[in-house]
Design an enzyme around this catalytic site. Structure first.
Site, PDB file in Angstrom:
ATOM      1  N   TYR A   1       0.832  -1.203   0.000  1.00 52.02           N
ATOM      2  CA  TYR A   1       0.000   0.000   0.000  1.00 52.02           C
ATOM      3  C   TYR A   1       0.864   1.250   0.000  1.00 52.02           C
ATOM      4  CZ  TYR A   1       1.005   0.943   4.923  1.00 52.02           C
ATOM      5  OH  TYR A   1       1.642   1.246   6.093  1.00 52.02           O
TER       6      TYR A   1
ATOM      7  N   LYS B   1      -0.864 -17.431  14.889  1.00 53.65           N
ATOM      8  CA  LYS B   1      -1.356 -17.889  13.583  1.00 53.65           C
ATOM      9  C   LYS B   1      -2.060 -16.725  12.895  1.00 53.65           C
ATOM     10  CE  LYS B   1      -3.403 -21.991  11.457  1.00 53.65           C
ATOM     11  NZ  LYS B   1      -2.262 -22.347  10.617  1.00 53.65           N
TER      12      LYS B   1
ATOM     13  N   GLU C   1      10.778 -23.660  10.418  1.00 53.24           N
ATOM     14  CA  GLU C   1       9.603 -24.451  10.020  1.00 53.24           C
ATOM     15  C   GLU C   1       9.367 -24.256   8.537  1.00 53.24           C
ATOM     16  OE1 GLU C   1       5.899 -23.037  11.751  1.00 53.24           O
ATOM     17  OE2 GLU C   1       6.590 -20.966  11.670  1.00 53.24           O
TER      18      GLU C   1
ATOM     19  N   LEU D   1       5.241 -21.571  14.546  1.00 51.61           N
ATOM     20  CA  LEU D   1       3.853 -21.772  14.970  1.00 51.61           C
ATOM     21  C   LEU D   1       3.769 -23.091  15.745  1.00 51.61           C
ATOM     22  CD1 LEU D   1       0.948 -20.501  14.409  1.00 51.61           C
ATOM     23  CD2 LEU D   1       0.655 -22.471  12.917  1.00 51.61           C
TER      24      LEU D   1
HETATM   25  N1  PDD Z   1      -0.822 -24.056   8.174  1.00 49.93           N
HETATM   26  N2  PDD Z   1       3.618 -23.653  10.608  1.00 49.93           N
HETATM   27  C1  PDD Z   1       2.946 -22.765   9.860  1.00 49.93           C
HETATM   28  C2  PDD Z   1       3.604 -21.468   9.506  1.00 49.93           C
HETATM   29  C3  PDD Z   1       1.616 -23.060   9.431  1.00 49.93           C
HETATM   30  O1  PDD Z   1       0.948 -22.175   8.692  1.00 49.93           O
HETATM   31  C4  PDD Z   1       1.037 -24.309   9.776  1.00 49.93           C
HETATM   32  C5  PDD Z   1      -0.361 -24.666   9.359  1.00 49.93           C
HETATM   33  C6  PDD Z   1       1.787 -25.205  10.563  1.00 49.93           C
HETATM   34  C7  PDD Z   1       1.240 -26.528  11.029  1.00 49.93           C
HETATM   35  O2  PDD Z   1       0.211 -26.299  11.964  1.00 49.93           O
HETATM   36  P1  PDD Z   1      -1.013 -27.350  12.130  1.00 49.93           P
HETATM   37  O3  PDD Z   1      -0.385 -28.665  12.367  1.00 49.93           O
HETATM   38  O4  PDD Z   1      -1.749 -26.815  13.308  1.00 49.93           O
HETATM   39  O5  PDD Z   1      -1.812 -27.311  10.839  1.00 49.93           O
HETATM   40  C8  PDD Z   1       3.076 -24.840  10.971  1.00 49.93           C
HETATM   41  C9  PDD Z   1      -2.147 -24.334   7.636  1.00 49.93           C
HETATM   42  C10 PDD Z   1      -2.360 -25.771   7.334  1.00 49.93           C
HETATM   43  C11 PDD Z   1      -2.383 -23.432   6.424  1.00 49.93           C
HETATM   44  O6  PDD Z   1      -1.954 -22.276   6.516  1.00 49.93           O
HETATM   45  O7  PDD Z   1      -3.019 -23.849   5.439  1.00 49.93           O
END
Ligand code: PDD
Length: 290
Positions: A33, A148, A182, A207
């Site tokens: 933006y 998240k 991650e 996360l």
């Molecule tokens: N994503 N790390 C990140 C950055 C994530 O966005 C996710 C999940 C995970 C795994 O978390 P969980 O096991 O609670 O799904 C780790 C979801 C699936 C998505 O953004 O579509």
């Protein structure tokens, strides 16, 4: 007088203006933006702002939603329709509307453009009447990967980098230390060269994956040893097995890393066992109701 916004080609009453829930700006923060000060009906430092807009777009690989001259016309029209002579004009460009998927839409969609304008107080007469106070905070932009949040632009760019290299996921590491964090949307697990099952501990840098937590429950119930400890890219590269977990990846073995085979390039015995354990959980086995 009701305010007017420009939304994807139309001037609309701002209180009725809306964007699609699958707009990537809304879903991922996948957009940029600009704000330009309007003084005496003129855009202040217009070229600097439009240059930065073009730069921000380039950096996230978005095209200009329209040529610069046309954008100027839209900005002027929004300012005119809102009768702003002293205020600001706001413009936002996102990667448009597409079915949710971190990587860029595979079939190109037009970028979305929204422009609004608002009035502000007149330009201050003297610095004495234009003062404030400040506090210090640690810079947390963006150090809270444990939340998240939909602020996912870095994850989007990481996933797209993976896709550009013909891979399915990007495994992110701390650029300062080389320690593995991650995936773009997954938790990372390895079986290291010594055969130890490892995943990085939880802190602000990743996360807390629910699938990670579920798998840990299963490991404990089965008496399978694992270590929650940090490890670097060298350990990742030497791993016998790498697999990812998430609500949509389940337990997903990675057969190649940066183009090289992981272990012998086949699904490893640990990943297979944990996949099966997780499949049992999914299908209503132990802990399914937890
Ligand atoms: N994503 N790390 C990140 C950055 C994530 O966005 C996710 C999940 C995970 C795994 O978390 P969980 O096991 O609670 O799904 C780790 C979801 C699936 C998505 O953004 O579509």
């Amino acid at each position: 007088m009701s305010k007017v916004a420009y939304v994807n080609g139309r001037y609309v009453a701002q209180r009725e203006a809306s964007v699609n829930v699958e707009d990537r700006g809304y879903q991922f923060g996948d957009g940029i933006y600009e704000v330009i000060h309007v003084h005496a009906g003129r855009f202040v430092d217009e070229a600097l702002h439009l240059d930065r807009l073009e730069r921000s777009l380039r950096e996230i690989r978005l095209p200009m939603p329209m040529p610069r001259a046309s954008l100027r016309v839209v900005l002027e029209e929004v300012v005119r329709r809102n009768r702003v002579t002293e205020g600001l004009v706001y413009m936002q460009v996102t990667r448009g509307v597409a079915r949710r998927d971190h990587a860029f839409p595979t079939r190109p969609v037009p970028p979305a453009l929204v422009v609004t304008a608002k009035r502000t107080l007149p330009f201050p007469k003297a610095a004495e009447g234009w003062t404030g106070t400040a506090v210090t905070v640690p810079d947390q932009r963006w150090a809270r990967c444990d939340i998240k949040t939909v602020n996912l632009l870095p994850n989007v760019l990481a996933r797209q980098a993976a896709r550009d290299q013909g891979a399915t996921e990007a495994i992110m590491f701390d650029p300062a230390t080389g320690m593995v964090r991650e995936g773009a949307s997954t938790s990372v697990w390895i079986v290291d060269a010594q055969g130890v099952l490892r995943t990085r501990p939880l802190d602000h840098a990743i996360l807390p994956g629910c699938t990670r937590a579920a798998l840990i429950e299963e490991l404990r119930a089965e008496g399978i040893a694992f270590e929650e400890g940090e490890y670097g890219l060298d350990v990742l590269r030497g791993a016998r097995e790498i697999f990812l977990t998430s609500a949509t990846s389940f337990v997903k073995p990675m057969l190649r890393l940066d183009g090289a085979p992981v272990g012998n390039g086949q699904v490893g015995p640990v990943a297979r066992r944990l996949f099966d354990l997780f499949a049992r959980r999914v299908q209503g086995g132990r802990n399914a109701a937890a």
